[in-house]
Scaffold this active site. Structure first.
Site, PDB file in Angstrom:
ATOM      1  N   VAL A   1      27.394  26.072  64.528  1.00  0.00           N
ATOM      2  CA  VAL A   1      27.179  25.796  65.956  1.00  0.00           C
ATOM      3  C   VAL A   1      27.862  24.489  66.343  1.00  0.00           C
ATOM      4  O   VAL A   1      28.461  24.366  67.410  1.00  0.00           O
ATOM      5  CB  VAL A   1      25.660  25.753  66.268  1.00  0.00           C
ATOM      6  CG1 VAL A   1      25.409  25.222  67.671  1.00  0.00           C
ATOM      7  CG2 VAL A   1      25.055  27.142  66.124  1.00  0.00           C
ATOM      8  N   ALA A   2      27.797  23.495  65.446  1.00  0.00           N
ATOM      9  CA  ALA A   2      28.429  22.201  65.716  1.00  0.00           C
ATOM     10  C   ALA A   2      29.946  22.322  65.799  1.00  0.00           C
ATOM     11  O   ALA A   2      30.610  21.598  66.540  1.00  0.00           O
ATOM     12  CB  ALA A   2      28.048  21.208  64.624  1.00  0.00           C
TER      13      ALA A   2
ATOM     14  N   ASP B   1      63.293  34.357  94.782  1.00  0.00           N
ATOM     15  CA  ASP B   1      64.000  35.317  95.611  1.00  0.00           C
ATOM     16  C   ASP B   1      64.626  34.547  96.775  1.00  0.00           C
ATOM     17  O   ASP B   1      64.043  33.565  97.248  1.00  0.00           O
ATOM     18  CB  ASP B   1      63.004  36.364  96.113  1.00  0.00           C
ATOM     19  CG  ASP B   1      63.658  37.411  96.989  1.00  0.00           C
ATOM     20  OD1 ASP B   1      64.731  37.897  96.620  1.00  0.00           O
ATOM     21  OD2 ASP B   1      63.094  37.736  98.054  1.00  0.00           O
TER      22      ASP B   1
ATOM     23  N   ASN C   1      25.755  20.012  73.022  1.00  0.00           N
ATOM     24  CA  ASN C   1      26.979  20.753  73.361  1.00  0.00           C
ATOM     25  C   ASN C   1      26.920  21.410  74.730  1.00  0.00           C
ATOM     26  O   ASN C   1      27.925  21.487  75.438  1.00  0.00           O
ATOM     27  CB  ASN C   1      27.263  21.819  72.298  1.00  0.00           C
ATOM     28  CG  ASN C   1      27.775  21.217  71.004  1.00  0.00           C
ATOM     29  OD1 ASN C   1      27.851  19.999  70.869  1.00  0.00           O
ATOM     30  ND2 ASN C   1      28.117  22.062  70.050  1.00  0.00           N
TER      31      ASN C   1
ATOM     32  N   GLU D   1      30.395  25.077  72.493  1.00  0.00           N
ATOM     33  CA  GLU D   1      29.876  26.204  73.301  1.00  0.00           C
ATOM     34  C   GLU D   1      30.160  26.050  74.787  1.00  0.00           C
ATOM     35  O   GLU D   1      30.331  27.026  75.505  1.00  0.00           O
ATOM     36  CB  GLU D   1      28.352  26.351  73.083  1.00  0.00           C
ATOM     37  CG  GLU D   1      27.957  26.880  71.727  1.00  0.00           C
ATOM     38  CD  GLU D   1      27.891  25.800  70.665  1.00  0.00           C
ATOM     39  OE1 GLU D   1      27.571  26.131  69.515  1.00  0.00           O
ATOM     40  OE2 GLU D   1      28.165  24.627  70.995  1.00  0.00           O
TER      41      GLU D   1
END
Length: 875
Positions: free
Chosen positions: A280-281, A327, A691, A285
């Site tokens: 998770v670290a 164009d 996080n 996230e």
């Protein structure tokens, strides 16, 4: 193919008749066998397919694995938090689907709903969708061509093909024309063909249908749009690579931890939980959500500079653009023919000269509606600037006769009744042809016999105008006539016209050059016209820098790619060749933006890294194929958009470095502690809190920070393959990551060290590990580490606003969100250690005022380090 066939050959190949058309029975049989004259729909993805597509991401895989193990270990709160993050990102991604489908729907709207056909020798009106190959179709001014066809008859027929070929003027068609049988003929040069969705502006004609539905030229464009793969933006590629790296890092950490667990004979389940915390670290996230929100907020800012963004990552892509393929018609030019020069023999325009241009004219500006041929509309605009309104003049000098324009005479003549009852005839046409019919010349108020020297002077003026890519038209008259006359005329003068460049375009081209961005012009127009506009805008200096579609066909791929190094103008190119040009630049490592407004631009708009359509003059097809739309059709707006794009990338880069240095600090804190045989300094819930909550708000504040736009536009664009960690980014991430780890570990070991010192025991790893086995001590030590880590991120974010400028020299009120983020961050970090139900949820311990004071001082170390670096750089 059919442009190289005579009418008779076409009839034989299509098994049809140029006068009777098909029989009803044969038409029905062909309709049943070959299908309707419609665009095929692309298969629509289901909502479920779109949802699962968004989950196909390495970062998401790591989060899914972490959520699964959390459930297995009955850490349900962690699993729920991770699951919410996954779902939010998937639903945001679903909203960006369906560009190809929308483009095809717009193409369907372009097709003509009704058509007049001749079957069994009789005329009848049918639905255009019921047309079949071999049908004989009637065309007249104002109608939309319902299918591709080989013309069998044409009477002064002109068809406006700008949306398909890029040609700014209506093409004069000739049924008798047969193209050279060698090599492929560019669309704009197929004078005996008419194509689906183009508009008849003048005259009438008949033609045999040669292709319907997806087999038409516009159908091929539809297929190209459908088949064109969605290119990933540079940021998506970098984040994808980052995701893979973090996935491998997470896996490596988990394997390493299990190895350590076996060697240290530790509890396997306990280490599994620690491994999940480390995984998770390793994953930021909040990063996907922060990037998405930063891009969405920048989209709101883009609206203020007349830019609508249809696809979020496109904003960031603009910052990397190194080539702008534009164009010509309607983008670099105004798509409105204008009189640029005038020659009348003497100074000033005579009344007859102006009247001739306005009266010998089939266009109309009545009621503000511009109807008719662009060149004739330009003459009406020119006359109106001198107070000559066609509707007013025709009341005084009503038309009483005419000789229509045809391609053999290259002129048209109208006869008008004067107030005295006499008649006057005005002729307008190609200068060399009109001059042949003239015996006199008007000089001021005098009419004098025309001399050879006068003819040479007039033809020299024609050559000068033609050299500037101006389209020339002459006007002559004959007084006291019985009807329209084209003999013994009086030459009144001539004008030179062109579709003028947008006044702001040249300045933008110069700005792009300073910013290291190359401007390339792509058009369906003739090379001389394209070169003249390109030279005026500063895109080219020499004719050798121009390349035609015909030249491209003759080149090998290697030769073409080599030519791209110098070519800056591409003329008479087909839609497929526009895509080839875009992909050619991409193969040389360039990030390509393509601008356009017509149907013919749609495939290249979609193939480019970023497609930019014109909002006012752009077709629905171009808008749906593009990533962004310029509301004001202003080429200069692209300059502001690129500046915004560069700023967005810099901000996202700051956010990524901030988040990853924080995550690196978390990983090192955890890994070093475990390797040393100590308890885990952080729980997985602590890491998720930091996080998702403590990190995300400051990262978002960094993502919308104000940048010095002028400074950004003085540097070349970043390279296509440039890493997010280039230009000192990796060193910054590692330095602050290590610093945050040292601070967090110091906070974690502070209490055990103080207890050992109080008991006069030596501070060793073994003794520290023994003290941390006490539940109350571990909870307090983890609270220290958690609190310091949370606050450290906030101090770190403040310094990250400008890595080269002192905290005391930064205008902090220019980013109010950062102030709000810090206030909320400190408040939440305080609450998580002082509010009872949060203490229970996170397993923290309350802190005293004195503890808060020295933990805050420890957490401020990254800001102190930032000041030292800024001071060293200044010196």
């Amino acid at each position: 193919m059919f442009e190289k066939c005579s009418v008779q050959e076409t009839c034989l190949k299509l098994k049809s008749n140029e006068q009777q058309g098909l029989t009803e029975g044969e038409a029905l049989r062909r309709l049943q066998a070959n299908g309707r004259n419609e665009m095929k729909s692309a298969r629509k993805k289901t909502a479920l397919e779109s949802f699962f597509e968004q989950l196909n991401d390495p970062l998401i895989y790591v989060l899914m694995a972490a959520a699964g193990v959390s459930v297995f270990l009955k850490e349900y709160s962690d699993a729920v938090i991770i699951g919410v993050v996954i779902l939010v990102n998937a639903f945001v991604g679903m909203l960006q689907e369906g560009k190809a489908r929308k483009a095809l729907e717009a193409l369907k709207k372009l097709t003509s709903p009704r058509a007049v056909v001749i079957r069994d020798g009789g005329k009848r009106e049918i639905a255009a969708a019921e047309l079949v190959v071999g049908d004989l179709v009637c065309l007249e001014a104002g109608c939309q061509v319902p299918a591709d066809m080989r013309l069998t008859e044409s009477s002064n027929l002109k068809i406006e093909e700008a949306a398909l070929t890029g040609e700014s003027l209506p093409m004069e068609k000739a049924a008798g024309f047969i193209a050279n049988r060698g090599g492929e003929v560019p669309l704009g040069d197929r004078l005996n063909m008419a194509y689906m969705s183009t508009i008849v502006t003048y005259g009438r004609g008949e033609g045999l249908v040669t292709a319907v539905g997806m087999d038409t030229e516009i159908g091929r464009i539809a297929a190209m749009i459908t088949n064109e793969k969605e290119e990933m933006t540079p940021l998506q590629k970098r984040l994808g690579e980052l995701g893979k790296l973090l996935s491998l890092l997470s896996l490596g950490l988990c394997v390493a931890l299990f190895g350590i667990a076996v060697l240290q004979k530790r509890n396997i389940m306990e280490m599994l939980l620690t491994a999940i915390s480390l995984a998770v670290a390793a994953v930021p996230e909040g990063l996907p959500a922060v990037v998405t929100i930063c891009l969405a907020l920048s989209v709101t800012k883009m609206v203020k500079v007349n830019t609508i963004v249809r696809r979020l990552p496109s904003v960031e892509t603009l910052g990397a653009v190194s080539v702008v393929c534009s164009d010509k018609t309607g983008t670099l030019t105004q798509n409105r023919m204008t009189v640029e020069k005038c020659w009348c023999g003497t100074q000033g325009e005579s009344e007859h000269f102006l009247q001739g241009m306005v009266l010998c004219n089939d266009a109309s500006l009545a009621g503000g509606n511009r109807i008719g041929d662009p060149t004739e509309l330009a003459l009406l605009d020119f006359g109106a600037s001198f107070g000559m309104e066609k509707e007013v003049l025709e009341q005084k000098l009503p038309r009483c006769g005419e000789l229509s324009f045809d391609s053999d005479r290259k002129m048209m003549t109208t006869c008008h009744k004067t107030v005295t009852g006499e008649k006057i005839s005005y002729t307008k046409g190609a200068p060399d042809e009109v001059l042949k019919k003239c015996t006199h010349l008007q000089l001021g108020q005098e009419i004098v016999p025309i001399r050879d020297s006068d003819r040479r002077r007039i033809l020299r003026a024609v050559e000068e105008m033609s050299a500037e890519a101006l389209r020339t038209l002459a006007v002559a008259m004959k007084q006291k006539v019985s009807g329209p006359m084209e003999e013994q005329l009086v030459f009144l003068g001539m004008v030179g016209m062109k579709d003028p460049a947008r006044p702001e375009a040249a300045e933008s081209v110069a700005t792009f050059k300073e910013a290291g961005v190359t401007t390339v012009m792509i058009t369906g127009d003739h090379v001389d016209t394209a070169f003249a506009i390109g030279k005026q805008l500063g895109i080219v200096k020499r004719i050798e820098q121009c390349l035609t579609g015909e030249d491209m066909q003759k080149m090998r791929e290697e030769e073409f790619l080599q030519k791209l190094d110098t070519a800056r103008v591409f003329a008479r190119v087909s839609p497929a060749q526009k895509v080839q040009i875009v992909k050619g630049f991409q193969s040389k490592g360039q990030i390509v933006a393509m601008t356009g407004d017509g149907v013919n631009d749609a495939p290249s708009l979609k193939a480019a890294d970023i497609g930019i359509a014109m909002g006012m003059t752009g077709t629905d097809v171009a808008k749906q194929a593009a990533d962004m739309i310029l509301v004001d059709d202003n080429f200069a707006t692209i300059e502001k958009a690129i500046e915004e794009g560069r700023g967005v990338y810099e901000n996202i880069r700051k956010s990524v470095i901030f988040l990853l240095s924080s995550n690196l600090g978390e990983i090192m804190t955890m890994f070093v502690a475990v390797c040393c045989g100590l308890a885990s300094p952080l729980k997985s819930s602590h890491i998720l809190w930091i996080n998702l909550i403590t990190d995300s708000l400051p990262a978002l504040a960094l993502g919308i920070d104000k940048n010095d736009g002028k400074s950004l536009m003085k540097h070349p664009p970043r390279r296509a393959g440039e890493s997010l960690f280039a230009r000192g980014g990796l060193a910054c991430t590692c330095f602050y990551g290590v610093l945050i780890a040292i601070i967090s570990l110091a906070a974690f070991l502070l209490l055990p060290a103080m207890l050992l010192q109080a008991n006069e025991l030596p501070i060793t790893l073994e003794n520290l590990a023994q003290v941390l086995k006490q539940e109350a001590v571990l909870a307090k030590a983890q609270t220290y580490s958690f609190t310091v880590l949370g606050m450290t991120q906030l101090f770190h974010a403040v310094g990250m606003r400008d890595m080269h400028k002192s905290f005391f020299r930064t205008n902090h009120f220019s980013n109010k969100l950062m102030i709000v983020a810090c206030v909320i961050g400190f408040s939440l970090q305080f609450a998580v250690t002082e509010v009872p139900f949060l203490i229970q949820a996170f397993g923290t311990a309350p802190l005293s005022g004195r503890e808060w004071m020295y933990l805050t001082g420890l957490a401020a170390c990254p800001l102190v380090a930032h000041e030292c670096i800024a001071l060293l750089q200044k010196d």
